[in-house]
Scaffold this motif. Sequence first.
Motif, short mmCIF file in Angstrom:
data_model
loop_
_atom_site.label_atom_id
_atom_site.label_comp_id
_atom_site.label_asym_id
_atom_site.label_seq_id
_atom_site.Cartn_x
_atom_site.Cartn_y
_atom_site.Cartn_z
N ILE A 36 31.10 47.59 38.84
CA ILE A 36 29.88 47.34 38.07
C ILE A 36 28.93 48.54 38.14
O ILE A 36 28.25 48.87 37.15
CB ILE A 36 29.17 46.06 38.57
N GLU A 37 28.89 49.19 39.32
CA GLU A 37 28.00 50.34 39.48
C GLU A 37 28.39 51.45 38.52
O GLU A 37 27.54 52.21 38.06
CB GLU A 37 28.04 50.84 40.92
N GLU A 38 29.67 51.57 38.27
CA GLU A 38 30.16 52.64 37.40
C GLU A 38 30.25 52.19 35.94
O GLU A 38 30.36 53.01 35.04
CB GLU A 38 31.55 53.10 37.88
N ARG A 39 30.26 50.88 35.73
CA ARG A 39 30.47 50.38 34.36
C ARG A 39 29.37 49.37 34.01
O ARG A 39 29.61 48.18 33.87
CB ARG A 39 31.84 49.74 34.24
N LYS A 40 28.15 49.85 33.88
CA LYS A 40 27.02 49.00 33.59
C LYS A 40 27.17 48.27 32.26
O LYS A 40 26.77 47.12 32.12
CB LYS A 40 25.73 49.83 33.57
N LEU A 41 27.77 48.93 31.31
CA LEU A 41 27.89 48.34 29.99
C LEU A 41 28.85 47.13 29.96
O LEU A 41 28.76 46.29 29.08
CB LEU A 41 28.39 49.40 28.99
N GLU A 86 28.11 42.20 31.54
CA GLU A 86 28.07 40.86 30.97
C GLU A 86 29.47 40.30 30.70
O GLU A 86 29.75 39.12 30.91
CB GLU A 86 27.25 40.87 29.68
N GLU A 87 30.34 41.17 30.20
CA GLU A 87 31.71 40.73 29.91
C GLU A 87 32.45 40.29 31.17
O GLU A 87 33.14 39.28 31.19
CB GLU A 87 32.47 41.85 29.22
N ILE A 88 32.29 41.05 32.25
CA ILE A 88 32.94 40.72 33.52
C ILE A 88 32.39 39.41 34.08
O ILE A 88 33.14 38.55 34.57
CB ILE A 88 32.76 41.86 34.54
N LYS A 89 31.06 39.25 34.02
CA LYS A 89 30.45 38.02 34.53
C LYS A 89 30.95 36.79 33.77
O LYS A 89 31.26 35.75 34.36
CB LYS A 89 28.92 38.12 34.42
N ALA A 90 31.05 36.93 32.44
CA ALA A 90 31.54 35.81 31.63
C ALA A 90 32.98 35.46 32.00
O ALA A 90 33.36 34.28 32.06
CB ALA A 90 31.44 36.17 30.16
N SER A 91 33.77 36.49 32.26
CA SER A 91 35.17 36.25 32.62
C SER A 91 35.28 35.50 33.94
O SER A 91 36.06 34.56 34.09
CB SER A 91 35.91 37.58 32.71
N LEU A 92 34.46 35.90 34.91
CA LEU A 92 34.49 35.23 36.21
C LEU A 92 34.02 33.78 36.10
O LEU A 92 34.59 32.88 36.72
CB LEU A 92 33.60 36.00 37.20
N ASP A 93 32.98 33.56 35.33
CA ASP A 93 32.48 32.19 35.14
C ASP A 93 33.57 31.31 34.51
O ASP A 93 33.76 30.15 34.91
CB ASP A 93 31.24 32.19 34.25
N GLU A 94 34.29 31.86 33.54
CA GLU A 94 35.34 31.09 32.87
C GLU A 94 36.45 30.72 33.85
O GLU A 94 36.97 29.60 33.83
CB GLU A 94 35.90 31.91 31.70
N LYS A 95 36.81 31.67 34.72
CA LYS A 95 37.87 31.39 35.70
C LYS A 95 37.43 30.31 36.69
O LYS A 95 38.22 29.45 37.08
CB LYS A 95 38.24 32.67 36.43
N ASN A 96 36.15 30.37 37.12
CA ASN A 96 35.66 29.36 38.05
C ASN A 96 35.66 27.97 37.41
O ASN A 96 36.01 26.98 38.04
CB ASN A 96 34.25 29.72 38.53
N ILE A 97 35.24 27.93 36.14
CA ILE A 97 35.27 26.64 35.42
C ILE A 97 36.69 26.12 35.31
O ILE A 97 36.96 24.93 35.48
CB ILE A 97 34.62 26.80 34.03
N LEU A 98 37.64 27.02 35.03
CA LEU A 98 39.05 26.62 34.92
C LEU A 98 39.56 26.06 36.23
O LEU A 98 40.26 25.04 36.26
CB LEU A 98 39.89 27.82 34.48
N LEU A 99 39.21 26.71 37.36
CA LEU A 99 39.63 26.20 38.66
C LEU A 99 39.05 24.81 38.94
O LEU A 99 39.73 23.92 39.44
CB LEU A 99 39.21 27.17 39.76
N GLU A 100 37.77 24.64 38.63
CA GLU A 100 37.16 23.33 38.82
C GLU A 100 37.82 22.28 37.95
O GLU A 100 38.03 21.13 38.38
CB GLU A 100 35.66 23.42 38.50
N GLU A 101 38.16 22.65 36.71
CA GLU A 101 38.80 21.71 35.81
C GLU A 101 40.19 21.34 36.30
O GLU A 101 40.60 20.17 36.25
CB GLU A 101 38.89 22.31 34.40
#
Length: 409
Positions: free
Chosen positions: A163-168, A171-186
């Motif tokens: 993230i430090e090297e890829r600020k742009l 948001e995309e990385i955060k969304a991906s992680l959130d989706e994976k966590n939701i999938l695990l919970e589901e």
Amino acid sequence: MDAKYINVLLIEDNLTDTALIREMLKEVRKPRFKLHNTRRLEDGLNYIEKNGADVLLLDLNLPDSFGFDTFLKAKERVPQSPIVILSAFDDEDVAINAVKGEAQDYLIKGKVDSSLLSRSISYAIERKAIEGELIRHRDHLEELVQERTIELREANKKLKNEIEERKLAEEEIKASLDEKNILLEEIHHRVENNLQTISNLMGLEYTQLNDKEPIEIYQESQNRVKTIALIHETLSRSEDFAIIDFNKYAYDLINYLFKSYAVDKNINANINIDGILLDIDTAVPCGLILNELVTNSIKHAFPSSYFEDRKLLKSRFTSSSNREFVNDQFTGQNDITGEINVIFTLDDGNFTLKVRDNGIGLPDNIDFRYAETSGMQLVNALVRQLDGLIDLEKDNGCEFKIIFRESSV
């Protein structure tokens, strides 16, 4: 352990009751039993820990333990052993608590014969084995989730450095992680719900023990578990892990049922479910309903007398001189076949599932809405779960029609 016998440990201090149980087990030809007896709870539990036993017959009132605590102590010391309680008291509350506490059965002394005792022991062993398999399956799934969680944590560490090297890309990385966590919970939620469904199905069959043989109960429970397992197999092959192609699923399920019951070649299944896609919360009850209705047709709609009567009727019609009255179904055919038809449609937001056979039909004095069989009780409960309606037509066979609304989720 002697592989030729079922090893039974009886913890009972009453010599008369012990002798009676011993004689009952001797009367049973198959399976054969080998009985060992101790008069104290501590001696019996020490025996199982040292020598093992296939099943424990337990009296609650012993010289060194009294009442329901006796069962609790035994379950804590030898949790792997199936326990059948033998009591002199016909206490319904104690019996219910015992079954809730994972005792396999509760038998009343004086109301037990050799047949009931043998059946109860065999069922206790089978049920304990199934429970063990379910627990192992659940533990394995939890291990997979834990492993996946660890992998995600490691991935998160790497992502934070990136993230430090890829600020742009933050948001995309955060969304991906959130989706994976939701999938695990589901996934965890689905597994938990389906394990509870399996437990409830086994409990439903347990209430039918007096009317069914244990092997029949085991086969029906196995088929219901397979019905749910096929849902997850279908999901694993789907591009969308939340949507199921019910046509492919129904084909696999009915093919499995035909093999499971060794269906005669004179019975055919016709499936018409093109384009029906369901989410898992709808697919599970629909799959269980389909399993119960098709199984009912396979087992009851086509007795041997059905084919014999139709062949005789065909012979009478085709040999008649008055040919203009010959029905189409008796002409131009070499064989008499039974048909099981499954039709599933979606029209203006309404699903309609039909399961029809051209068998002997249901007797007029049976009301399927208040049936005593676990299968029809389960169907009615699942229709209510779908907030749907169910109807039956008895014209030249039997047709169940279930209508429910398309999910808004």
